[in-house]
Design a protein around this motif. Structure first.
Motif, short mmCIF file in Angstrom:
data_model
loop_
_atom_site.label_atom_id
_atom_site.label_comp_id
_atom_site.label_asym_id
_atom_site.label_seq_id
_atom_site.Cartn_x
_atom_site.Cartn_y
_atom_site.Cartn_z
N LEU A 55 0.83 -1.20 0.00
CA LEU A 55 0.00 0.00 0.00
C LEU A 55 0.87 1.25 0.00
O LEU A 55 0.53 2.26 -0.64
N GLY A 56 2.01 1.20 0.71
CA GLY A 56 2.93 2.33 0.69
C GLY A 56 3.46 2.62 -0.71
O GLY A 56 3.62 3.78 -1.10
N ALA A 57 3.70 1.55 -1.49
CA ALA A 57 4.18 1.74 -2.86
C ALA A 57 3.13 2.45 -3.71
O ALA A 57 3.45 3.35 -4.51
N PHE A 58 1.87 2.09 -3.55
CA PHE A 58 0.81 2.75 -4.31
C PHE A 58 0.64 4.20 -3.86
O PHE A 58 0.37 5.08 -4.69
N ALA A 59 0.78 4.46 -2.57
CA ALA A 59 0.68 5.84 -2.08
C ALA A 59 1.78 6.70 -2.68
O ALA A 59 1.55 7.85 -3.09
N LEU A 60 2.99 6.16 -2.76
CA LEU A 60 4.10 6.90 -3.36
C LEU A 60 3.88 7.14 -4.85
O LEU A 60 4.20 8.20 -5.38
N ALA A 61 3.30 6.14 -5.53
CA ALA A 61 3.04 6.29 -6.96
C ALA A 61 2.04 7.39 -7.25
O ALA A 61 2.15 8.13 -8.23
N LEU A 62 1.06 7.53 -6.38
CA LEU A 62 -0.01 8.49 -6.62
C LEU A 62 0.28 9.88 -6.09
O LEU A 62 -0.16 10.88 -6.66
N PHE A 63 1.05 9.97 -4.99
CA PHE A 63 1.14 11.25 -4.29
C PHE A 63 2.55 11.82 -4.14
O PHE A 63 2.69 12.96 -3.69
N SER A 64 3.58 11.06 -4.47
CA SER A 64 4.93 11.56 -4.23
C SER A 64 5.64 11.89 -5.54
O SER A 64 5.66 11.09 -6.48
N GLU A 65 6.26 13.07 -5.59
CA GLU A 65 7.08 13.44 -6.73
C GLU A 65 8.54 13.07 -6.49
O GLU A 65 9.34 13.06 -7.43
N ARG A 66 8.90 12.79 -5.25
CA ARG A 66 10.29 12.46 -4.92
C ARG A 66 10.64 11.00 -5.18
O ARG A 66 11.76 10.67 -5.55
N ALA A 67 9.67 10.10 -4.97
CA ALA A 67 9.96 8.67 -4.98
C ALA A 67 10.41 8.19 -6.35
O ALA A 67 9.96 8.67 -7.39
#
Length: 482
Positions: free
Chosen positions: A414-426
């Motif tokens: 779930l953390g990976a999907f959160a990063l995909a949708l909301f993070s520009e840094r990841a």
């Protein structure tokens, strides 16, 4: 154990097993490619998908383990289902639009578009390992009543369930999985109602007396406002922990996402997902109440394992014919979960691993052939895993074991999907490290028992760790556009 089935019960059981196997195989006629085999040509009605989602996630563990939980405790487990509904609402509003944008074939294709094929493969493999472990427990739990009733050994019971399920899954694909799930869910819910009716007649005073006695013993408690993180069934753990568990299982797990991708539109997928959350609350409530009836009937007698309480009632107390019907209900729940797992695992293997490596992303017929091979491979692995889990822990309910296994992993995904949708840094590297940290830390908690953290909190902790790690280690290259 019983020496054998009465003729009437045997007849009911055999008619069900043979009928559902033949019907499921027939539903797969005319398939020509992977899109039909794994996605039903994205043309399945939302209400059928909704029932399939519920049948898949609850399975035999609901039928057997949930009554055992209320038998030993209270109705407090119901708090987790409130969080389940909230988590599905979040997935319906946040993740489902992304899945339907671009005609995705698996949940992990979304991660490939953001971080590359390596991340897609990593998360897909994690899903495969998790499903193998959790559903091996589910399959073994199903063998309990079959072994009690027939006198077969557990390995033989596991093999029978696995063989019949793989036949219709192999030939029928996702269409067979969904439509057979619909029939199977109706059957095992009918079995629960039958059990409730029988309890009305065998307990002096019926359900009014059952509720009165249970209330006096404090077993009707639903809400626990405790803030103790070591207690599994509290309102905070249910709402927060249950919500994150549901977001992981229904937003980051191919087992459920695959079904939602078979709907005709985004709106239909959302209706199926949120509707399943409402039905799950109703279904869990029914089985928890059945557990109270069993507690009153057996007068709180101790059993070797909580999962055997309802199974023993089915075997020993129901009249001929009804015993066969309820055992068919148990098998219906098991086969729906097993067929869903097999098809989802084969789908992830074909689309996420085989097709990119073979350069066959656009070879729909080739994906169908590969998918059927993977169907057989995963069937063998799941049956083998069930035999390994013959001993799932003294005094532990199988549903809690399976949920605990899944909860250790869902946070990282779930953390990976959160990063995909909301993070520009990841980026791909930081996401991979975040997944490992999230899953690794929660697994360490579970394995060492150095923390009193209860399993409903596992997904929340894993998600926060994976997201924070991926964000901190990421670069600043900006988020790609679709």
């Amino acid at each position: 154990m019983s020496e054998g089935l009465p003729a009437l019960d045997l007849g009911v059981l055999l008619v069900y097993l043979l009928g559902v196997t033949v019907w499921g195989a027939w539903l797969g006629r005319g398939q020509t490619g992977g899109r039909d085999y794994f996605l039903g040509n994205r043309d399945l009605p939302w209400w059928a998908v909704m029932l399939s989602v519920v049948a898949t996630e609850t399975s035999t563990l609901t039928f057997l383990s949930i009554p055992g939980i209320s038998y030993l405790g209270t109705l407090a487990f119901l708090q987790v289902t409130f969080g389940y509904l909230f988590g599905r609402v979040v997935v319906a509003g946040v993740l489902l639009p992304s899945y339907h944008r671009g005609e995705l074939t698996t949940a992990y294709e979304l991660l490939e578009r953001r971080f590359g094929v390596g991340t897609r493969r990593l998360t897909s493999v994690i899903f495969m390992i998790t499903r193998l472990l959790a559903d091996s427990v589910r399959l073994f739990a199903t063998a309990i009543p079959l072994a009690l009733l027939t006198g077969w050994s557990y390995p033989v019971a596991v093999a029978v369930i696995g063989l019949l399920t793989v036949i219709y899954t192999y030939f029928g694909g996702i269409r067979a999985v969904v439509w057979v799930d619909v029939a199977q869910m109706l059957l095992y819910l009918f079995g629960a109602v039958v059990a409730a009716v029988v309890l009305q007649s065998v307990v002096a005073g019926g359900w009014s007396q059952i509720f009165a006695t249970a209330g006096a013993a404090g077993k009707l408690q639903v809400f626990d406002l405790s803030l103790d993180l070591g207690v599994a069934y509290t309102l905070p753990a249910g709402l927060l922990g249950g919500a994150f568990l549901s977001m992981g299982s229904h937003g980051a797990d191919q087992l459920t996402v695959q079904r939602l991708l078979t709907c005709r539109s985004l709106r239909d997928s959302q209706r199926a997902l949120v509707g399943s959350g409402v039905l799950v609350i109703v279904q869990f409530a029914i089985f928890l109440v059945v557990g109270l009836g069993l507690w009153a009937f057996y007068q709180g007698r101790a059993f070797d394992a909580s999962d055997e309480i309802f199974a023993r009632f089915i075997v020993d107390e129901l009249p001929a014919g009804l015993t066969g019907l309820l055992v068919a209900g148990v098998l219906a729940a098991a086969m729906s979960s097993l067929s869903s797992s097999i098809n989802a695992l084969a789908s992830a293997s074909a689309y996420d691993l085989w097709a990119p490596l073979a350069g066959a992303r656009d070879d729909d017929a080739g994906i169908l052939r590969a998918g059927r091979v993977f169907t057989l491979v995963w069937s063998v692995l799941l049956v083998g895993g069930a035999l390994v889990f013959l001993r799932i822990g003294e005094g532990a309910a199988a549903v809690e074991v399976a949920l605990g296994v899944s909860s250790m992993v869902y946070g990282g995904l779930l953390g990976a999907f959160a990063l995909a949708l909301f993070s520009e840094r990841a980026d791909a590297r930081s996401v991979a490290v975040g997944i490992v940290v999230g899953i690794g830390f929660v697994t360490w908690i579970w394995a060492t028992r150095r923390s009193a953290l209860a399993w409903p909190w596992f997904v929340l902790v894993g998600t926060l760790l994976a997201t924070a790690t991926g964000w901190l280690l990421g670069g600043r290259r900006g988020r790609p556009t679709d």
